[in-house]
Design an enzyme around this catalytic site. Structure first.
Site, PDB file in Angstrom:
ATOM      1  N   GLU A  40     -54.757  -4.437  37.007  1.00  0.00           N
ATOM      2  CA  GLU A  40     -55.880  -5.328  36.709  1.00  0.00           C
ATOM      3  C   GLU A  40     -56.716  -4.825  35.531  1.00  0.00           C
ATOM      4  OE1 GLU A  40     -59.930  -6.979  39.005  1.00  0.00           O
ATOM      5  OE2 GLU A  40     -58.623  -5.515  39.971  1.00  0.00           O
ATOM      6  N   LYS A  53     -59.801 -14.701  37.570  1.00  0.00           N
ATOM      7  CA  LYS A  53     -59.985 -14.299  38.966  1.00  0.00           C
ATOM      8  C   LYS A  53     -60.965 -15.242  39.668  1.00  0.00           C
ATOM      9  CE  LYS A  53     -60.983 -10.003  41.520  1.00  0.00           C
ATOM     10  NZ  LYS A  53     -61.423  -8.592  41.311  1.00  0.00           N
ATOM     11  N   CYS A 108     -56.185  -8.826  42.340  1.00  0.00           N
ATOM     12  CA  CYS A 108     -56.860  -7.940  43.282  1.00  0.00           C
ATOM     13  C   CYS A 108     -57.379  -8.677  44.537  1.00  0.00           C
ATOM     14  CB  CYS A 108     -57.976  -7.195  42.557  1.00  0.00           C
ATOM     15  SG  CYS A 108     -58.586  -5.717  43.409  1.00  0.00           S
TER      16      CYS A 108
END
Length: 274
Positions: free
Chosen positions: A40, A108, A140
């Site tokens: 990430e 995200k 994530c």
């Protein structure tokens, strides 16, 4: 489909260092690699209130142009993340860069504790086909929400590629999550995590993993830097769905507008809350 997973440490706020290590890793990929996946936000590292505006780059900025050139030279695709600057709006973004350019970008959607003070949440999930497999990106914390993976699976995703920056003591959480997301959608799931220590003393958990459509672990890394390659057999997807098919048998679909793009991308827009 041959993947290479590069589990590595990064330096928050040091784009030059991170980019050079990324380019070096791409340059040493095997000749038959289809996709190489990094952790990430690796290019920029994680931002702080002090460097956000100077650190963040647009998707047509110098770092991703350099990665596209490297992808072209090696004839492969690269999954990597950065802090994105979109005309003064900031996002935690991962991209799929092919020799032709950015085939897919994903912002995200589920922001970790405090992350929303720096970046905005994305508003859509998207998939694209690359060398015969339809894939989607997650980042994530997204992997801890079943709806994220289901949104990609409903668009036909066969492969979930998760860029991760998971820290101790939460390593086991993502080991469980990535296995669940693969099994409950009968798809492959790949998670590549960061290792080492961040600028704030955070210890990243490593444990990058590949899980097949039966929920079986095909590979799991330790807590140190490493790289690993493996081939995915798409026939495993059909085998997992032979007796029962969760996608066909589900009783409801996720809400949101669905968009089919001429270039083969599919998107599901997240509806407003409330």
């Amino acid at each position: 489909m041959k993947l290479e997973l590069v589990q590595m440490a990064g330096r928050d706020g040091d784009t030059a260092y991170n980019l050079q290590r990324t380019l070096d890793a791409i340059a040493t990929c095997a000749a038959d690699t289809d996709i190489v996946v990094f952790p990430e936000s690796l290019i920029t590292g994680f931002p702080s209130p002090h460097n956000l505006t100077t650190l963040a780059e647009p998707l047509d900025g110098p770092s991703l142009r350099a990665i596209q050139q490297a992808a072209r030279e090696r004839d492969l695709a690269v999954v990597v993340g950065l802090t994105e600057n979109d005309q003064g709006r900031y996002y935690n973004t991962s991209v799929l860069v092919t020799p032709e350019g950015i085939a897919l970008s994903y912002r995200k959607t589920h922001l970790w504790v405090g992350e929303g003070e720096l970046v905005q949440a994305g508003d859509r999930y998207a998939t694209v086909e690359w060398r015969g497999m339809r894939l989607g990106l997650l980042i994530c914390y997204d992997s801890e929400f079943p709806e994220s993976a289901r949104a990609l699976a409903e668009q036909g995703a066969e492969l979930l590629l998760i860029t991760d920056g998971n820290m101790e003591p939460y390593g086991p959480v993502h080991r469980t999550a990535v296995s669940a997301r693969a099994q409950e959608n009968q798809v492959f799931a790949v998670m590549v995590n960061r290792v080492g220590e961040g600028e704030d003393g955070t210890r990243y958990a490593g444990g990058s993993a590949v899980v097949d459509p039966f929920g079986q672990l095909l590979f799991e890394a330790g807590r140190e830097e490493c790289r690993h390659s493996l081939r995915l057999d798409p026939a495993r997807i059909a085998a997992a769905r032979q007796l029962y098919d969760y996608h066909a048998d589900r009783r409801f679909s996720l809400p949101g507008e669905r968009i089919e793009h001429a270039d083969g991308r599919r998107e599901l827009l997240i509806p407003p809350r409330g």
